[in-house]
Design a protein around this motif. Structure first.
Motif, mmCIF file in Angstrom:
data_model
loop_
_atom_site.group_PDB
_atom_site.id
_atom_site.type_symbol
_atom_site.label_atom_id
_atom_site.label_comp_id
_atom_site.label_asym_id
_atom_site.label_seq_id
_atom_site.Cartn_x
_atom_site.Cartn_y
_atom_site.Cartn_z
ATOM 1 N N GLY A 34 67.617 0.950 42.742
ATOM 2 C CA GLY A 34 68.488 1.879 42.160
ATOM 3 C C GLY A 34 70.037 1.743 42.121
ATOM 4 O O GLY A 34 70.810 2.211 41.556
ATOM 5 N N GLU A 35 70.409 0.218 42.655
ATOM 6 C CA GLU A 35 71.715 0.152 42.700
ATOM 7 C C GLU A 35 71.863 -0.814 41.211
ATOM 8 O O GLU A 35 73.082 -1.407 41.234
ATOM 9 N N GLY A 36 71.272 -0.930 40.278
ATOM 10 C CA GLY A 36 71.584 -1.543 39.128
ATOM 11 C C GLY A 36 70.786 -3.000 38.930
ATOM 12 O O GLY A 36 70.300 -3.484 39.941
ATOM 13 N N SER A 37 70.306 -3.067 37.708
ATOM 14 C CA SER A 37 69.634 -4.406 37.111
ATOM 15 C C SER A 37 70.113 -4.954 35.860
ATOM 16 O O SER A 37 70.861 -4.261 35.278
ATOM 17 N N ALA A 38 69.787 -6.147 35.703
ATOM 18 C CA ALA A 38 69.855 -6.738 34.441
ATOM 19 C C ALA A 38 71.242 -6.913 34.138
ATOM 20 O O ALA A 38 71.634 -6.448 33.026
ATOM 21 N N ILE A 39 72.084 -7.303 34.848
ATOM 22 C CA ILE A 39 73.536 -7.786 34.593
ATOM 23 C C ILE A 39 73.660 -9.027 34.137
ATOM 24 O O ILE A 39 73.615 -9.899 34.726
ATOM 25 N N PHE A 40 74.163 -9.260 33.077
ATOM 26 C CA PHE A 40 74.566 -10.670 32.548
ATOM 27 C C PHE A 40 75.752 -10.779 31.741
ATOM 28 O O PHE A 40 76.362 -9.855 31.373
ATOM 29 N N LEU A 41 76.053 -11.815 31.525
ATOM 30 C CA LEU A 41 77.321 -12.471 30.556
ATOM 31 C C LEU A 41 76.698 -12.767 29.459
ATOM 32 O O LEU A 41 75.713 -13.635 29.505
ATOM 33 N N HIS A 42 77.029 -11.971 28.262
ATOM 34 C CA HIS A 42 76.106 -12.534 26.774
ATOM 35 C C HIS A 42 77.154 -12.051 25.741
ATOM 36 O O HIS A 42 78.112 -11.578 25.794
ATOM 37 N N VAL A 43 76.519 -12.321 24.759
ATOM 38 C CA VAL A 43 77.242 -12.188 23.300
ATOM 39 C C VAL A 43 77.310 -10.561 23.030
ATOM 40 O O VAL A 43 76.497 -9.878 23.229
ATOM 41 N N TRP A 44 78.440 -10.312 22.386
ATOM 42 C CA TRP A 44 78.856 -8.964 22.508
ATOM 43 C C TRP A 44 78.316 -8.499 20.956
ATOM 44 O O TRP A 44 78.318 -9.368 19.783
ATOM 45 N N ARG A 45 78.041 -7.132 20.736
ATOM 46 C CA ARG A 45 77.923 -6.665 19.489
ATOM 47 C C ARG A 45 79.114 -6.710 18.572
ATOM 48 O O ARG A 45 79.122 -6.995 17.217
ATOM 49 N N ALA A 46 80.295 -6.430 19.115
ATOM 50 C CA ALA A 46 81.676 -6.492 18.418
ATOM 51 C C ALA A 46 82.560 -6.090 19.565
ATOM 52 O O ALA A 46 82.319 -5.498 20.522
ATOM 53 N N PRO A 47 83.873 -6.310 19.369
ATOM 54 C CA PRO A 47 85.105 -6.073 20.343
ATOM 55 C C PRO A 47 85.142 -4.683 20.807
ATOM 56 O O PRO A 47 85.761 -4.373 21.891
ATOM 57 N N ASP A 48 84.692 -3.794 19.864
ATOM 58 C CA ASP A 48 84.919 -2.413 20.055
ATOM 59 C C ASP A 48 83.601 -1.622 20.673
ATOM 60 O O ASP A 48 83.447 -0.484 20.826
ATOM 61 N N LYS A 49 82.560 -2.530 20.906
ATOM 62 C CA LYS A 49 81.458 -1.810 21.221
ATOM 63 C C LYS A 49 81.049 -2.052 22.655
ATOM 64 O O LYS A 49 80.958 -3.428 23.106
#
Length: 153
Positions: A96-111
């Motif tokens: 319950g404390e959160g899952s799947a936290i990654f550094l990844h490619v963004w959709r766009a700078p404002d997304k």
């Protein structure tokens, strides 16, 4: 939804956890990339479970997940074309404390992301080429200074 203060991140809240976390396995769609992190090429069989009820919660699974909810690591939108696991809530895993936290490619700078850290593809590739697992890299996600920093010891 911004950043969660230290120890306040919860599954599904859409916030990025504050704190200092080890950077773990890099992953992506290519057979090999320029990085000194441990690297795995993902396929359609790779998933990350975010179902609170599942015994596989917050784990990378290379099989059909025994879960109601999970993320496919090989995405059609290429957000995970280049990525690295941020070792948040992975040892030990607290349900319950959160899952799947990654550094990844963004959709766009404002997304926004749903809790991850994202930047453009060129920056992700540059960071991956710089990171070296023998130097025990970490990321500092600081809600108060509004700066997110990576350190390579």
């Amino acid at each position: 939804n911004g950043m969660a203060p230290l120890n306040e991140k919860r599954e599904g809240d859409g916030r990025t956890p504050s704190g200092i976390y080890r950077l773990g396995t890099a992953f992506g769609y290519e057979n090999r990339i320029d990085t000194k992190l441990s690297y795995r090429q993902v396929t359609e069989n790779d998933h990350w479970v975010d179902d609170l009820e599942s015994a596989q919660y917050n784990q990378w699974i290379t099989e059909a997940p025994k879960a109601k909810s999970f993320e496919n690591l090989k995405r059609s939108d290429d957000l995970y074309k280049y990525a690295v696991v941020i070792e948040y809530n992975t040892a030990p895993i607290k349900r319950g404390e959160g899952s799947a936290i990654f550094l990844h490619v963004w959709r766009a700078p404002d997304k926004p992301t749903a809790g991850c850290v994202a930047t453009d593809e060129a920056n992700v590739k540059r960071l991956l080429s710089w990171l070296d697992q023998s130097r025990q890299p970490v990321i500092m996600l600081d809600i108060y200074s509004k700066k997110n920093l990576m350190y390579d010891h």
